[in-house]
Design a protein around this motif. Structure first.
Motif: not given
Ligand code: ADP
Ligand code: MG
Lengths: 252, 272
Positions: B251-253, B210, B246-247, B249, B259, B255-256
């Motif tokens: 961003f999380s994609e 992150d 940080r919130k 989408r 990962w 990170s995913q």
């Protein structure tokens, strides 16, 4: 006040026991507290004891400084350069167990009797703890501190002064504290090399020697022993305080 | 495809071995990488994959075993004040106060050349303010918490104003809230509000995916044993980045994605 009395209880009981046992079983010449106090009063009153201690402290001071002047730079060199250490270590390790009193005859042969001989013997006694602790201190410093200074572009000679020396300082100071203790312990042996002098001029060691071999005053010898012990305690306390003041960052 | 400026630092087929042959440990193998001027480059990978080793080579503290590593076209042969390092264990000088540590490079290194005493003090004061250490100037490192020590190390790096900032897990010891605050601070110090040409170059090692995604322009993913380049992931999140980022989408994609690249190895490293 109460704590103070409790801490004094043991010595007071011992002194009383000493007096009782000496009165009951001892020969008339055996030292006992009453006689020792009388002897101490006389020695302090005449100024001889103070002169002797001051003379001895002066020699210890010069001997100690001489030891520091050689042992600290040498220790830094040995701690930082492997080649130097490998060459000198056998020499150091073979001299280290040789007690200061064992070099007395040699020193007298070379330097004659006098203050200089005593100073050299004292310096010899103080030398090893200072050297060994300095070497260990330099070797044990956090390698990353030197690297940090290196990456900041600090030149090598400056790094010695601003990183290596302060990083090793706590260990060097510990060595100095032990060294000063050793120096003071060696003074009695060292002053055998001074030659007989009247009053306190020869130092506390010489004074003891005169009491032993000329005037056979056992009470005087005990006074000297107690004085040496008290000075050792005071010296160590002073040095400990100085050490904490000098390296406030280090939890020694 | 936009035209890229010449790389600031270039790694070509870099290999690093520790110990003598034949029992050598290969820490890094055939690593080729261009680091662009003004970019924020993050390096992630499982622990023991050679991240610190790469940083030490960039710092000039470790020589490469083979391959080349150049900065502005010249081989990196040792440390230089233009490359500042923040060490994983902070490497603070225990005998220096907070202010003394932060001003160390200015006092003894080329970073302070041409600056008067007053100018140096002013810079130290400004940086202390920046990292939130006001009031702790006269404390010694052993009197500080882990998080505060980390701020001191960061402040020392920033005070020297190096062209290139090499940082080894700089926020790892902080609690989650403080880490988020310092991530924002770090981007501000780096100059995310300024044009790329005015930004410094950052190589940032972290084990937090992150954090890498939030901070970096590109994330280099290393695989371990030996450390090799697995993938370079472009992070095309808009700047300036903030809590909205940080919130988001994307961003999380991202990170995913990263990962998934290291999941298998991370598990394997944990099992060992
Ligand atoms: N000085 C060294 N001597 C021998 N092996 C080392 C040394 N430094 C690192 N290594 C080895 O190199 C590998 C990578 O280490 P490192 O770069 O510290 O990994 P990371 O920072 O990613 O956790 C590890 O296997 C480590 O044991
Ligand atoms: Mg590491």
């Amino acid at each position: 006040m109460k704590h103070f009395l409790i801490r004094l209880a043991t010595p007071i009981i011992l002194v009383i026991l000493w007096q009782l046992l000496a009165d009951a079983f001892g020969s008339p010449r055996m030292p006992r507290p009453s006689a020792v106090v009388a002897s101490a009063t006389k020695l302090i009153g005449s100024g001889d004891l103070i002169t002797a201690l001051a003379t001895s402290l002066g020699r210890v001071f010069f001997g100690f400084m001489l030891a520091c002047a050689i042992a600290i730079p040498l220790g830094i060199l040995m701690g930082s350069a492997r080649a130097v250490e490998r060459n000198l270590d056998p020499l150091v390790e073979s001299f280290r167990p040789v007690a200061a009193i064992a070099i007395l005859p040699l020193v007298i042969l070379w330097l004659g009797t006098g203050s200089m001989a005593a100073i050299v013997i004292v310096a010899y006694a103080a030398f090893f703890p200072i050297l060994i602790n300095t070497i260990a201190g330099v070797k044990r410093i956090d390698h990353n501190l030197m690297r940090a200074a290196y990456t900041m572009g600090v030149p090598p000679a400056t790094r010695m002064w601003v990183v290596l020396l302060p990083a090793a300082l706590p260990a060097i100071l510990v060595g100095m504290r032990i060294g000063l203790g050793m120096a003071w312990t060696a003074i009695i042996a060292a002053e055998l090399a001074v030659g007989a002098k009247a009053g306190g001029e020869g130092g506390i060691g010489q004074m003891m020697f005169i009491f032993y071999s000329y005037s056979v005053e056992l009470n005087g010898i005990v006074v000297c022993m107690i004085a040496v012990g008290i000075v050792a305690l005071v010296l160590d306390r002073i040095l400990r305080a100085a050490l904490h003041a000098a390296v406030p960052w280090s939890r020694l | 495809m936009t035209l890229q400026p010449a790389p600031k630092i270039k790694l070509a087929h870099v290999r690093k071995e520790f110990g003598g042959t034949p029992a050598a440990i290969v820490a890094v193998e055939s690593l080729s990488l261009d680091i662009r001027p003004g970019e924020f480059l993050a390096i992630v990978g499982p622990s023991g994959c050679g991240k610190t080793t790469v940083l030490n080579m960039l710092a000039g503290l470790e020589p490469v075993t083979s391959g080349t590593m150049t900065m502005d076209g010249k081989a990196i042969s040792g440390p230089g004040a233009e490359r500042g390092v923040m060490f994983q264990d902070y490497a603070l000088f225990p005998w220096k106060t907070v202010a003394g540590n932060i001003g160390f490079g200015l006092e003894h290194g080329p970073a302070g050349h041409g600056l008067s005493r007053a100018e140096r003090d002013a810079r130290v004061a400004r940086v202390i303010d920046l990292v939130g250490l006001k009031g702790s100037e006269t404390k010694y490192p052993h009197q500080l918490s882990g998080g505060m020590r980390q701020r001191v190390a960061l402040a020392r790096l920033v005070a020297n104003e190096p062209e290139i900032l090499l940082m080894d897990e700089p926020l790892a010891a902080l609690d989650a809230q403080t880490r988020i605050i310092l991530q924002d601070e770090l981007l501000r110090i780096w100059g995310q509000d300024k044009p790329t040409s005015e930004r410094r170059t950052v190589v940032y090692i972290t084990h937090s995916i992150d954090e890498a995604v939030f901070l970096a322009d590109r994330v280099v993913v290393l695989s371990s044993h030996p450390g090799r380049l697995k993938r370079i992931v472009d992070v095309d999140l808009a700047r300036p980045r903030n809590d909205e980022t940080r919130k988001s989408r994307s961003f999380s994609e991202l990170s995913q994605t990263i990962w998934e690249l290291i999941r298998e190895e991370a598990y394997r490293a944990t099992m060992q």
